[in-house]
Design a protein around this motif. Structure first.
Motif, PDB file in Angstrom:
ATOM      1  N   UNK A 265      33.981  31.085  38.960  1.00  0.00           N
ATOM      2  CA  UNK A 265      35.022  31.425  39.641  1.00  0.00           C
ATOM      3  C   UNK A 265      35.426  32.946  39.790  1.00  0.00           C
ATOM      4  N   UNK A 266      35.235  33.584  38.531  1.00  0.00           N
ATOM      5  CA  UNK A 266      35.791  35.060  38.215  1.00  0.00           C
ATOM      6  C   UNK A 266      34.786  35.886  39.394  1.00  0.00           C
ATOM      7  N   UNK A 267      33.475  35.405  39.226  1.00  0.00           N
ATOM      8  CA  UNK A 267      32.536  36.339  40.157  1.00  0.00           C
ATOM      9  C   UNK A 267      32.663  35.919  41.589  1.00  0.00           C
ATOM     10  N   UNK A 268      33.165  34.886  42.053  1.00  0.00           N
ATOM     11  CA  UNK A 268      33.490  34.720  43.402  1.00  0.00           C
ATOM     12  C   UNK A 268      34.799  35.619  43.629  1.00  0.00           C
TER      13      UNK A 268
ATOM     14  N   UNK B  46      44.212  43.366  39.233  1.00  0.00           N
ATOM     15  CA  UNK B  46      43.157  43.589  38.528  1.00  0.00           C
ATOM     16  C   UNK B  46      42.947  42.801  37.452  1.00  0.00           C
ATOM     17  N   UNK B  47      43.733  42.344  36.702  1.00  0.00           N
ATOM     18  CA  UNK B  47      43.525  41.492  35.656  1.00  0.00           C
ATOM     19  C   UNK B  47      43.449  40.096  35.705  1.00  0.00           C
ATOM     20  N   UNK B  48      43.672  39.678  37.100  1.00  0.00           N
ATOM     21  CA  UNK B  48      43.800  38.287  37.424  1.00  0.00           C
ATOM     22  C   UNK B  48      42.674  37.875  38.045  1.00  0.00           C
ATOM     23  N   UNK B  49      41.437  37.899  37.500  1.00  0.00           N
ATOM     24  CA  UNK B  49      40.110  37.506  38.164  1.00  0.00           C
ATOM     25  C   UNK B  49      39.910  35.939  38.291  1.00  0.00           C
ATOM     26  N   UNK B  50      40.573  35.199  37.523  1.00  0.00           N
ATOM     27  CA  UNK B  50      40.595  33.871  37.900  1.00  0.00           C
ATOM     28  C   UNK B  50      41.256  33.595  38.921  1.00  0.00           C
ATOM     29  N   UNK B  51      42.497  33.970  38.798  1.00  0.00           N
ATOM     30  CA  UNK B  51      43.450  33.495  40.107  1.00  0.00           C
ATOM     31  C   UNK B  51      42.740  33.906  41.485  1.00  0.00           C
ATOM     32  N   UNK B  52      42.211  35.396  41.497  1.00  0.00           N
ATOM     33  CA  UNK B  52      41.568  35.848  42.583  1.00  0.00           C
ATOM     34  C   UNK B  52      40.400  34.948  42.980  1.00  0.00           C
ATOM     35  N   UNK B  53      39.709  34.452  42.047  1.00  0.00           N
ATOM     36  CA  UNK B  53      38.582  33.629  42.185  1.00  0.00           C
ATOM     37  C   UNK B  53      38.850  32.086  42.886  1.00  0.00           C
ATOM     38  N   UNK B  54      40.226  31.580  42.561  1.00  0.00           N
ATOM     39  CA  UNK B  54      40.718  30.499  42.973  1.00  0.00           C
ATOM     40  C   UNK B  54      41.195  30.587  44.461  1.00  0.00           C
ATOM     41  N   UNK B  55      41.958  31.556  44.708  1.00  0.00           N
ATOM     42  CA  UNK B  55      42.159  31.930  46.135  1.00  0.00           C
ATOM     43  C   UNK B  55      41.026  32.078  47.035  1.00  0.00           C
ATOM     44  N   UNK B  56      39.897  32.725  46.373  1.00  0.00           N
ATOM     45  CA  UNK B  56      38.909  32.850  47.283  1.00  0.00           C
ATOM     46  C   UNK B  56      38.268  31.821  47.578  1.00  0.00           C
TER      47      UNK B  56
END
Length: 142
Positions: free
Chosen positions: A27-30, A74-84
């Motif tokens: 998810x983070x990678x996405x 920038x510190x919210x990589x999981x959230x960014x992965x979820x929205x992706x």
């Protein structure tokens, strides 16, 4: 590719992982692969309410389809992965298809067990905002 075909593809990808930590890392990678959102859309009106971190979602119609772009702190990589993931499934689809979509992939890949309750609430808010945009534009386009 239909919304359900996109969901099935995501389910297959997540089935490759047995370890919840591997799923979380995926998810983070996405999220890292999500194209950056133009600074002009990093405004309060585009913030997703209820997210643990700041997540911005820009929605617009491009012809007959809804187009979504998003970003997070920038510190919210999981959230960014979820929205992706949501963007991957709903982007460039007709509003009426988005409005009617049953996003079963969320349960099938076990997102509720991978994220905190606050992040799950944020995910629900992201989805709600995308569907609200779709509903409003489905009414306009019909």
């Amino acid at each position: 590719m239909t919304i359900n075909e996109k969901q099935d593809e995501i389910i297959e990808e997540f089935d490759l992982f047995d370890d919840p930590l591997d799923k979380t890392q995926y998810i983070i990678d996405l999220g890292k692969k999500l194209p950056p959102l133009s600074d002009q859309y990093h405004q309060d009106r585009n913030l997703i309410p209820g997210c643990q971190s700041k997540v911005w979602l820009h929605s617009e119609m491009r012809g007959e389809v809804a187009h979504f772009e998003a970003d997070s702190e920038p510190t919210a990589q999981i959230s960014k992965g979820l929205v992706s993931l949501l963007i991957r499934v709903l982007n460039d689809e007709k509003p009426e298809h988005i409005a009617a979509a049953d996003l079963y992939f969320i349960d099938r890949i076990g997102l509720s067990s991978l994220v905190t309750s606050r992040r799950a609430g944020g995910l629900a808010s992201m989805l709600r905002k995308m569907k609200e945009f779709a509903v409003a534009n489905a009414a306009v386009n019909s």
